[in-house]
Write a protein that holds these residues in place. Structure first.
Motif, PDB file in Angstrom:
ATOM      1  N   GLY B  60      17.890   0.194   5.088  1.00 37.69           N
ATOM      2  CA  GLY B  60      17.003   1.138   4.424  1.00 37.69           C
ATOM      3  C   GLY B  60      15.703   1.260   5.192  1.00 37.69           C
ATOM      4  O   GLY B  60      15.540   0.674   6.257  1.00 37.69           O
ATOM      5  N   LEU B  61      14.773   2.046   4.637  1.00 40.86           N
ATOM      6  CA  LEU B  61      13.458   2.156   5.260  1.00 40.86           C
ATOM      7  C   LEU B  61      12.794   0.789   5.257  1.00 40.86           C
ATOM      8  O   LEU B  61      12.196   0.355   6.231  1.00 40.86           O
ATOM      9  N   THR B  62      12.929   0.094   4.108  1.00 43.57           N
ATOM     10  CA  THR B  62      12.403  -1.267   4.022  1.00 43.57           C
ATOM     11  C   THR B  62      13.584  -2.169   3.711  1.00 43.57           C
ATOM     12  O   THR B  62      14.689  -1.707   3.463  1.00 43.57           O
ATOM     13  N   ARG B  63      13.347  -3.474   3.741  1.00 46.37           N
ATOM     14  CA  ARG B  63      14.407  -4.391   3.345  1.00 46.37           C
ATOM     15  C   ARG B  63      13.831  -5.497   2.483  1.00 46.37           C
ATOM     16  O   ARG B  63      12.648  -5.794   2.537  1.00 46.37           O
ATOM     17  N   ILE B  64      14.716  -6.097   1.670  1.00 49.24           N
ATOM     18  CA  ILE B  64      14.293  -7.187   0.810  1.00 49.24           C
ATOM     19  C   ILE B  64      14.649  -8.493   1.525  1.00 49.24           C
ATOM     20  O   ILE B  64      15.791  -8.687   1.940  1.00 49.24           O
ATOM     21  N   THR B  65      13.673  -9.356   1.682  1.00 50.93           N
ATOM     22  CA  THR B  65      13.899 -10.596   2.428  1.00 50.93           C
ATOM     23  C   THR B  65      14.435 -11.683   1.507  1.00 50.93           C
ATOM     24  O   THR B  65      14.551 -11.496   0.298  1.00 50.93           O
ATOM     25  N   GLU B  66      14.707 -12.847   2.115  1.00 51.95           N
ATOM     26  CA  GLU B  66      15.269 -13.961   1.369  1.00 51.95           C
ATOM     27  C   GLU B  66      14.358 -14.412   0.233  1.00 51.95           C
ATOM     28  O   GLU B  66      14.813 -14.945  -0.771  1.00 51.95           O
ATOM     29  N   THR B  67      13.043 -14.189   0.399  1.00 53.88           N
ATOM     30  CA  THR B  67      12.111 -14.599  -0.652  1.00 53.88           C
ATOM     31  C   THR B  67      11.845 -13.474  -1.645  1.00 53.88           C
ATOM     32  O   THR B  67      10.998 -13.597  -2.520  1.00 53.88           O
ATOM     33  N   GLY B  68      12.562 -12.370  -1.503  1.00 53.83           N
ATOM     34  CA  GLY B  68      12.405 -11.272  -2.446  1.00 53.83           C
ATOM     35  C   GLY B  68      11.239 -10.363  -2.115  1.00 53.83           C
ATOM     36  O   GLY B  68      10.842  -9.524  -2.916  1.00 53.83           O
ATOM     37  N   GLU B  69      10.669 -10.529  -0.900  1.00 54.34           N
ATOM     38  CA  GLU B  69       9.554  -9.665  -0.531  1.00 54.34           C
ATOM     39  C   GLU B  69      10.035  -8.454   0.252  1.00 54.34           C
ATOM     40  O   GLU B  69      11.159  -8.412   0.738  1.00 54.34           O
ATOM     41  N   VAL B  70       9.121  -7.471   0.394  1.00 51.20           N
ATOM     42  CA  VAL B  70       9.476  -6.247   1.100  1.00 51.20           C
ATOM     43  C   VAL B  70       9.038  -6.361   2.557  1.00 51.20           C
ATOM     44  O   VAL B  70       7.903  -6.740   2.832  1.00 51.20           O
ATOM     45  N   ALA B  71       9.947  -6.057   3.477  1.00 49.52           N
ATOM     46  CA  ALA B  71       9.620  -6.102   4.902  1.00 49.52           C
ATOM     47  C   ALA B  71      10.031  -4.781   5.531  1.00 49.52           C
ATOM     48  O   ALA B  71      10.877  -4.069   4.989  1.00 49.52           O
ATOM     49  N   PRO B  72       9.432  -4.424   6.670  1.00 50.37           N
ATOM     50  CA  PRO B  72       9.843  -3.181   7.335  1.00 50.37           C
ATOM     51  C   PRO B  72      11.278  -3.291   7.834  1.00 50.37           C
ATOM     52  O   PRO B  72      11.728  -4.380   8.180  1.00 50.37           O
ATOM     53  N   ASP B  73      11.989  -2.175   7.845  1.00 46.26           N
ATOM     54  CA  ASP B  73      13.331  -2.187   8.430  1.00 46.26           C
ATOM     55  C   ASP B  73      13.447  -0.975   9.350  1.00 46.26           C
ATOM     56  O   ASP B  73      12.933  -1.007  10.454  1.00 46.26           O
ATOM     57  N   LEU B  74      14.066   0.104   8.891  1.00 42.78           N
ATOM     58  CA  LEU B  74      14.134   1.287   9.755  1.00 42.78           C
ATOM     59  C   LEU B  74      12.756   1.920   9.927  1.00 42.78           C
ATOM     60  O   LEU B  74      12.473   2.561  10.936  1.00 42.78           O
ATOM     61  N   ALA B  75      11.898   1.736   8.921  1.00 42.45           N
ATOM     62  CA  ALA B  75      10.511   2.172   9.063  1.00 42.45           C
ATOM     63  C   ALA B  75       9.754   1.008   9.679  1.00 42.45           C
ATOM     64  O   ALA B  75       9.761  -0.085   9.133  1.00 42.45           O
ATOM     65  N   GLU B  76       9.126   1.231  10.852  1.00 38.05           N
ATOM     66  CA  GLU B  76       8.439   0.085  11.459  1.00 38.05           C
ATOM     67  C   GLU B  76       7.081  -0.122  10.812  1.00 38.05           C
ATOM     68  O   GLU B  76       6.558  -1.230  10.799  1.00 38.05           O
ATOM     69  N   SER B  77       6.516   0.930  10.247  1.00 36.19           N
ATOM     70  CA  SER B  77       5.245   0.786   9.535  1.00 36.19           C
ATOM     71  C   SER B  77       5.071   1.974   8.595  1.00 36.19           C
ATOM     72  O   SER B  77       5.835   2.942   8.656  1.00 36.19           O
ATOM     73  N   TRP B  78       4.070   1.897   7.735  1.00 37.15           N
ATOM     74  CA  TRP B  78       3.802   3.011   6.832  1.00 37.15           C
ATOM     75  C   TRP B  78       2.347   3.035   6.442  1.00 37.15           C
ATOM     76  O   TRP B  78       1.638   2.040   6.535  1.00 37.15           O
ATOM     77  N   GLU B  79       1.920   4.244   6.029  1.00 29.23           N
ATOM     78  CA  GLU B  79       0.560   4.397   5.513  1.00 29.23           C
ATOM     79  C   GLU B  79       0.678   4.959   4.117  1.00 29.23           C
ATOM     80  O   GLU B  79       1.518   5.808   3.840  1.00 29.23           O
ATOM     81  N   ILE B  80      -0.210   4.469   3.250  1.00 27.78           N
ATOM     82  CA  ILE B  80      -0.206   4.945   1.867  1.00 27.78           C
ATOM     83  C   ILE B  80      -1.527   5.651   1.612  1.00 27.78           C
ATOM     84  O   ILE B  80      -2.589   5.139   1.971  1.00 27.78           O
ATOM     85  N   SER B  81      -1.446   6.840   1.032  1.00 30.60           N
ATOM     86  CA  SER B  81      -2.672   7.599   0.787  1.00 30.60           C
ATOM     87  C   SER B  81      -3.535   6.890  -0.253  1.00 30.60           C
ATOM     88  O   SER B  81      -3.057   6.044  -1.013  1.00 30.60           O
ATOM     89  N   GLU B  82      -4.782   7.265  -0.287  1.00 32.85           N
ATOM     90  CA  GLU B  82      -5.791   6.688  -1.197  1.00 32.85           C
ATOM     91  C   GLU B  82      -5.283   6.650  -2.645  1.00 32.85           C
ATOM     92  O   GLU B  82      -5.342   5.619  -3.300  1.00 32.85           O
ATOM     93  N   ASP B  83      -4.728   7.765  -3.126  1.00 32.64           N
ATOM     94  CA  ASP B  83      -4.283   7.837  -4.522  1.00 32.64           C
ATOM     95  C   ASP B  83      -2.897   7.226  -4.744  1.00 32.64           C
ATOM     96  O   ASP B  83      -2.355   7.271  -5.837  1.00 32.64           O
ATOM     97  N   GLY B  84      -2.319   6.657  -3.675  1.00 29.21           N
ATOM     98  CA  GLY B  84      -1.025   5.987  -3.809  1.00 29.21           C
ATOM     99  C   GLY B  84       0.129   6.952  -4.018  1.00 29.21           C
ATOM    100  O   GLY B  84       1.212   6.546  -4.439  1.00 29.21           O
TER     101      GLY B  84
END
Lengths: 315, 493
Positions: B60-84
């Protein structure tokens, strides 16, 4: 003979039609929605409705029955709801496991049962008779899945001679495939052989009490010859009947054994299809088994005529 | 040379060559209990699909790691706008699907639009509900605009239902899955096994295994000998039950008990009398001794919980003491509800051992306060239609195995029939919050409300019993998702 055959075939067809109505309507009554099951607990109702439409589950019942029945004539049993491949393809993949398994166990059980039955009958009332019938009593009583587990622990876990289960496919070669079928075939054959041995012994004993046996003995025919030529042949009818029933049972009744050995056969397919409400697969497999039972019964009837010439002329 | 000497020499040689062969081992047979119905994770709920293809075949764009956290996958990075509300994903370049086609921003747009389309049969369509539009900026950049600042958006993009598929292969993924992952699909012998093999020239870190076979072993009685005989070298969710000591005693095998996201509940029909009375639910909660339920659940493993949250989650708070096991207190609650003489009800149990065996324990515990339960075993399909859909039940035992699913209590028409406007408000706010600290605070109050209101008695977190060869490294200990991530698995001596 030809008229008899035609009559039997017609009866078979009517049975099939009746079975198709029963199978289809019974499965419609079973609760559980295949679409809901496939999409699970978090699915939105719209997604479930969309899937129902895709699967054709929203069409009227009678329409679905008729199109399913019509498909039979072109060997189209519909598409599996869960696997979304043709049911005929699934059956074809599975029957190459179940049919050889059934045939091997049938051969095994016959090869064990007939000599044992013959031996016991010839030594009626003696110690050998008691021992072999005692063993066969044990064979009838032992549940085949338990026997299968014992076989697995001895030959797969301990001796590591054969795999504990699974089936590599015929493409992996004849020997690896046969190796995977040996234990299940033995586990299936044992109880069958036990029943068959008892039937053989009983049928032989009845025949041995007949006047013509005494006559044959009286005119000095050797005992062995009497047993093989006169007694066994005349005792074959009940044995063949049981064999026919057993074959149908072997083809259908392997559900437990196929689960214990995780063999991808028809028994597993139908078990899985029922739990997943893949009704169209269940319907297809059950109809196939109905056909198998009808065909086997027909063959058994024909074989009566082979062993008993009187039946040949009468028909 | 004496004959026995030559035999010994041959044996030593054979041993030496076999250890040499083992050092280079790159194949693995993994046991799984359920056969997937098909192999497209974007078109079915079955955990068995993710168990095989997630992270291995599909990404996927992101992946769920062994600890249940979100890590980059096909998306190497991302930006989130001010209002989310606007996410701009920068994608990895040079990524190819297994059929040789290029992975670009167009595939991302296609996948997300397909999942949220009118006729979509995505089992988790709700994950995409926040998406307003998906825009291709350039082949390596994609902009996703949301209707509201969905707090879990990045997590949602990492689950199996949100993997990226190609328009060329989307329709055939069920039978022949084509993804971007480090393993490609080889063959599927229905009812038997699914085979994968290593992708040469994979865009990310190369994997150590060359060939992987997922072997389907549905029967617990068959799983144990399969492991003991070495036919199967790893069983991430081993259905071994009470044969666990036998496996633990085998030095060739390693048993690893981990956590899952499966909250196991005694769910109640909150609209059906007498369960509509808070005191009745409190009485039931006080009458249950969780440790006895855990001891009787088949494996005897599991962590007690007091609300709908996994102890592995950072937002978890321990609420097991809200209604401690106290029979006298339970009787008082019943009296307050006007039911001091008890009542009768049914307990519908789906097939898993935690339900069938745990149900017996609970029925005997509730008998002590005068509640007589009639146990009704149901098949899984029946459970879904009778209990889940038609809400025709009093009590049931079920494990909710999805991660981050506390919002189910706010869904209209969900089978608990629990309605609490206060709780719904918290969930509404949670949906549009992406600050982690604030989220944990909201999740904390949601947990407390559920613990107090007991729409279901929170029993225990389902354990993950993993068994694998002692020489195998990199298998996941915990199961934050339902996947069997083999990307870091290797054989060591």
């Amino acid at each position: 003979m030809a008229a008899y055959l035609v009559k039997r075939l017609l009866v078979g067809l009517v049975t099939l039609l009746a079975a198709s109505i029963v199978v289809f309507s019974v499965l419609e009554i079973v609760p559980g929605d295949p679409a809901q099951l496939m999409l699970g607990m978090n699915a939105t109702p719209e997604a479930v409705a969309a899937l129902r439409e895709q699967l054709g589950l929203d069409l009227p019942l009678i329409w679905r029955y008729l199109s399913w029945l019509g498909g039979f004539f072109v060997l189209d049993f519909g598409r599996s709801y869960t696997y979304s491949v043709p049911v005929s393809e699934l059956i074809a993949e599975r029957i190459v496991v179940s049919l050889p398994l059934a045939i091997i166990s049938l051969i095994l059980s016959t090869a064990i049962a007939i000599p044992v039955g013959l031996f016991a009958a010839a030594r009626r009332g003696k110690a050998a008779d008691a021992v072999s019938m005692g063993l066969s009593q044990f064979g009838v009583a032992v549940p085949n899945f338990w026997f299968a587990l014992i076989l697995i622990y001895v030959f797969a876990v301990w001796l590591r001679m054969v795999p504990a289960g699974g089936f590599p496919g015929w493409s992996a070669g004849l020997w690896p495939a046969l190796k995977a079928l040996i234990l299940p075939a033995i586990a299936l054959a044992l109880p069958q052989a036990a029943i068959l041995a008892r039937v053989t012994r009983q049928a032989l004993l009845e025949v041995l009490g007949e006047d013509y046996i005494r006559t044959a003995r009286a005119k000095g025919m050797p005992w062995r010859y009497v047993l093989w030529r006169h007694a066994l042949r005349n005792a074959m009818i009940p044995v063949l009947t049981i064999l026919g029933l057993q074959f149908a049972f072997l083809l259908a009744g392997t559900i437990i054994i196929e689960n214990v050995f995780y063999l991808p056969g028809l028994g597993r397919l139908i078990f899985q299809a029922i739990t997943q409400r893949d009704l169209i697969v269940v319907e297809g497999v059950v109809m196939l088994l109905v056909v198998a039972v009808i065909v086997v019964n027909l063959l058994v009837d024909l074989s009566y005529a082979l062993v008993d010439p009187r039946l040949r002329s009468r028909r | 040379m004496k004959p026995w000497k030559s035999i010994l020499a041959a044996a030593v040689l054979a041993l030496a060559s076999s250890t040499a062969a083992m050092a280079a081992r790159t194949d693995l047979v993994v046991g799984v209990v359920l056969e997937p119905p098909h192999l497209d994770p974007t078109a079915g709920a079955a955990a068995a699909i993710d168990e095989i293809v997630y992270a291995n075949v599909f990404e996927g764009l992101t992946r769920i790691t062994e600890t249940g956290e979100v890590a980059p996958d096909l998306a190497e990075s991302w930006e989130i706008s001010e209002d989310g509300k606007v996410y701009t994903f920068k994608l990895h370049t040079g990524v190819k699907f297994h059929d040789g086609t290029d992975f670009t921003a167009e595939d991302v747009k296609f996948s997300l639009d397909r999942a949220r389309a009118e006729d979509s049969t995505n089992a988790q369509k709700g994950l995409f509900a926040a998406i307003d539009s998906v825009e291709v900026v350039d082949p390596a950049t994609v902009k996703v605009s949301l209707k509201y600042p969905e707090g879990l958006f990045l997590y949602n993009m990492g689950v199996g239902d949100a993997v990226i598929v190609a328009p060329e292969s989307a329709d055939t993924n069920k039978e022949k899955p084509i993804g971007t992952g480090p393993f490609k699909f080889d063959s599927w012998a229905k009812g038997s096994s699914v085979k994968l093999s290593k992708v040469e020239g994979y865009w990310g870190d190369p994997v150590a295994l060359d060939k992987v076979e997922f072997r389907i072993i549905p029967d617990a009685a068959a799983a144990v000998p399969a492991l003991l005989s070495g036919d199967v070298q790893a069983f991430p969710n081993a259905p071994v039950g009470d044969a666990l000591p036998q496996i633990e005693a085998d030095p060739r095998l390693k048993v690893v008990i981990g956590t899952t996201e499966g909250e196991t509940l005694l769910s109640m029909n909150n609209k059906k009398p007498p369960f509509d009375k808070l005191e009745v639910r409190q009485a039931i909660a006080s009458a249950i001794d969780r440790s006895a339920v855990i001891a009787g659940n088949g494996t005897g493993l599991g962590t007690p919980i007091g609300s709908h949250m996994s102890p592995a989650n950072p937002a978890y708070i321990d609420l097991t003491g809200t209604y401690p096991f106290d029979v006298a207190k339970a009787k008082e609650y019943l009296k307050a509800a006007g039911l001091e003489n008890g009542f009768s009800a049914t307990l519908k149990l789906p097939p898993p051992p935690y339900a069938r065996e745990g149900g017996q324990v609970i029925a005997s515990q509730l008998r002590d306060i005068g509640i007589n339960l009639e146990i009704v075993p149901v098949e899984w399909a029946d459970w879904l239609s009778q209990v889940f859909k038609e809400k025709d039940f009093d009590l049931t035992i079920i494990s909710h195995t999805e991660a981050n699913d506390i919002d189910i209590y706010s869904r209209p028409g969900y089978y608990f029939q629990y309605e609490n406007p206060e709780f719904n408000k918290v969930i509404e706010e949670l949906k549009i919050t992406n600050d982690p600290a604030k989220r944990n605070e909201l999740l904390g109050s949601a947990q407390k409300m559920l613990a107090h209101d007991v729409p279901a008695v929170y029993l225990f977190e389902l354990p993950k019993v993993g068994v694998w060869d002692a020489k195998l490294e990199g298998m996941w200990e915990n199961a934050p998702t339902q996947a069997t991530d083999l990307t870091k698995v290797k054989w060591v001596d």
